[in-house]
Design an enzyme around this catalytic site. Structure first.
Site, PDB file in Angstrom:
ATOM      1  CE  LYS A 120    -109.233 -56.163   2.570  1.00  7.83           C
ATOM      2  NZ  LYS A 120    -109.185 -56.514   4.008  1.00  7.83           N
ATOM      3  CB  SER A 160    -111.055 -60.022   4.002  1.00  8.89           C
ATOM      4  OG  SER A 160    -110.443 -58.869   4.573  1.00  8.89           O
ATOM      5  CB  SER A 188    -108.503 -59.107   6.975  1.00  4.26           C
ATOM      6  OG  SER A 188    -109.705 -59.800   7.174  1.00  4.26           O
TER       7      SER A 188
END
Lengths: 99, 496
Positions: free
Chosen positions: B78, B153, B177
């Site tokens: 990420k 997210s 997330s």
């Protein structure tokens, strides 16, 4: 009555160092109001006897032996800077006088 | 499609260990899949082709040293974690082009384990969102239906798994997330106990809630990655100095016999789609048939969790994001020699931050400001105490808690992007976990009208192994019904 006016959003944006444009200010005032309405429920949840909790862990100070270990070089530290000079971050004027 | 990319990380690691295939071949197969499919999915913000192949060759060279059970297996990272020399944007224009001069501890651990990092995945800007639509670089699409969101997210990290671009990925979870994207993409994601994985080098959104964690397509793969990245780190003052729970052994044992499993009454019923409720009920029946005792428990203060979260997280964010000041890294706008540092700072923050980030900074600054602090931030902190007490009371009766991960399946791109409060409701079942700092997993429970449904398991702090006992047991039964992981049913991607 709205909880937060357009002028109030402008004042807070200035505190947060964000220059919002006019159309942003108008949009945000309504949205922040809607969010505050949705989150205001927290005010009914707890009485005065409930302690506040800021963190899931009990935070204690952490120390280590004072031993020199490798760290970033000045070049590496400045590698992402928008501007640098003489191994320092070069920033716009901070005292308001003529440059 | 190369059959290598459909394999699990543990299968790939075994093939690499037996020298039936090299890490380079496995890495190349995934890079090929990325170049074939990512114009459609947009899971990646940066693909480090040369770097990944070099890491793979190094893993092959060090084959006999076998650095970890995931030696030579590729992973997607990420874009909120610093990787030395690799662009790290957090999905924001304000960090465009920034290349960190150091590695996050998670990245150091991955490199030490000879895990190959393929690139950086897309995300909502600074991890604020539930759809990846808040990325400054455009949304990621859900491989199950490319008109739909992959969650957020960490939508990029989840979509990369479901699109077979990577068998492993790293996410971060502040309010859901990791788990919400896992739920809507039919993959597995774990938010470890707060303090279980180092936050050093993780760009801070809400420091008392943020936690990095492992994502994969199977429970065992998730456990293997969890083991690699977890553990005490002196560079993170909130890192727990205790042994990592044996999550791999738990995933292998996968046994719920005699366990007490609590269904959270407040996280079912109204607001949960029928397909979601049905898959949840079927999963409960499986766990009961495997010897678990199912008990309904009440956590009455969970109804205040969403409100508390949307005060605490923006408040912490308004402080954390003050570091983006146009002075030391990232974007600088308007520095023409006539403007003060403060003017440059304010112009840069307007140009560099997107709408949701500005919304949360303003909200947080308001909630912390004189005259409103007690009513908003102060009240939210008390709710945090009440929620933690609800968890403690529940865990005096049961070993783990369960619920659907999300109230709905993946929604359409654009459907909620103009309604922040509706978007925030996506996280209603995941948020209580972060407020209390406990551990949680989402794993696939099946499909509703062709779209994945997630099953959430919540374990007490530092009992992360229980997630894997329950998740492993449920997965075994479901995968035998489905003839493999749910992701094997992802429709073939048609790249236009």
């Amino acid at each position: 009555m709205p909880r937060i006016s357009r002028d109030e959003v402008a004042r807070i944006a200035a505190l947060a160092r964000i220059t919002l444009r006019d159309e942003e200010l108008s949009g945000l005032a309504g949205q922040i109001d809607g969010i505050l309405d949705a989150v205001a429920v927290v005010q009914e949840a707890a009485g005065a006897d409930v302690p506040a909790m800021s963190h899931p862990l009990e935070i204690t100070n952490v120390t280590r032996p004072d031993v020199i270990v490798p760290s970033l070089t000045p070049e590496a530290s400045l590698s992402g800077a928008p501007a640098s000079e003489e191994s320092r971050f070069r920033v716009p004027q901070i005292l308001g006088e003529e440059a | 499609m190369s059959d290598l990319i459909k394999k699990s990380a543990s299968e790939l690691a075994a093939l690499i260990a037996k020298k039936e295939v090299s890490s380079r071949e496995v890495t190349q197969a995934h890079l090929d899949q990325i170049s074939k499919t990512d114009s459609l999915i947009h899971a990646f913000l940066y693909v480090d082709t040369d770097g990944a192949l070099a890491q793979a060759e190094l893993a092959d060279k060090n084959h006999d040293a076998r650095k970890s059970p995931l030696h030579g297996v590729p992973l997607a990272l990420k874009d909120v974690l610093a990787q030395k020399g690799i662009p790290t944007t957090c999905g924001s224009k304000i960090l465009e082009g920034w290349r960190p001069p150091y590695d996050a501890t998670v990245v150091t651990k991955l490199k030490d384990a000879a895990v190959v990092i393929l690139g950086k995945t897309n995300m909502d800007e600074f991890a604020m969102g539930s759809s990846t639509e808040n990325s400054a670089y455009g949304p990621t699409r859900n491989p199950w239906d490319t008109d739909r969101i992959p969650g957020g997210s960490g939508g990029g990290s989840a979509a990369a798994l479901a699109a077979f671009q990577a068998p492993l990925s790293i996410g971060t979870d502040t309010g859901g997330s990791i788990r919400q994207p896992a739920a809507v993409t039919g993959t597995v994601g774990v938010k470890p106990t707060y303090g279980g994985v180092s936050r050093y080098g993780l760009v801070a959104f809400s420091s008392s809630l943020d936690q990095a964690g492992p994502c994969a397509r199977t429970v065992l793969d998730t456990a293997l990655l969890h083991q690699v990245i977890a553990g005490h780190d002196p560079k993170d003052a909130t890192s727990i100095n205790a042994p990592v729970p044996d999550v791999v052994a738990a995933a292998e044992r996968a046994d719920v016999k005699g366990m007490k499993i609590g269904v959270v009454k407040e996280l079912t019923g109204a607001g949960y789609e029928k397909g979601v409720a049905d898959r949840f009920a079927e999963s409960l029946a499986i766990l009961e048939s495997q010897g678990a005792e199912i008990i309904e428990v009440s956590c009455p203060n969970f109804r205040f969790a969403l409100g508390a979260y949307y005060l605490i997280a923006p408040s912490e964010a308004s402080s954390n994001l003050a570091r983006f000041d146009a002075m030391r890294y990232g974007l600088r706008i308007g520095d023409d020699g006539t403007k003060s540092a403060e003017e440059v700072m304010s112009l840069t923050r307007d140009a560099g931050f997107g709408d949701e980030v500005k919304r949360r900074i303003i909200l947080g600054t308001y909630a912390l400001s004189a005259g409103y602090y007690d009513a908003f931030y102060g009240s939210a902190q008390k709710v945090r105490t009440l929620i933690t007490r609800d968890f403690a009371a529940a865990y005096s009766k049961v070993d783990v808690l369960v619920s659907p991960t999300t109230p709905t399946v993946a929604f359409k791109i654009g459907e909620k992007s103009n309604d922040p409060v509706a978007m925030y409701l996506s996280d209603v079942a995941t948020i209580p976990v972060n407020l209390a700092g406990v551990a949680s997993m989402s794993l696939p429970a099946g499909l509703s009208e062709g779209l994945p449904v997630g099953f959430q398991i919540i374990a007490p702090a530092m009992k992360d192994d229980r997630l894997y006992l329950v998740g492993g047991a449920l997965e075994r039964e479901l995968n035998s019904k489905w003839n493999g992981p749910l992701t094997h049913q992802v429709p073939d991607l048609v790249v236009r």
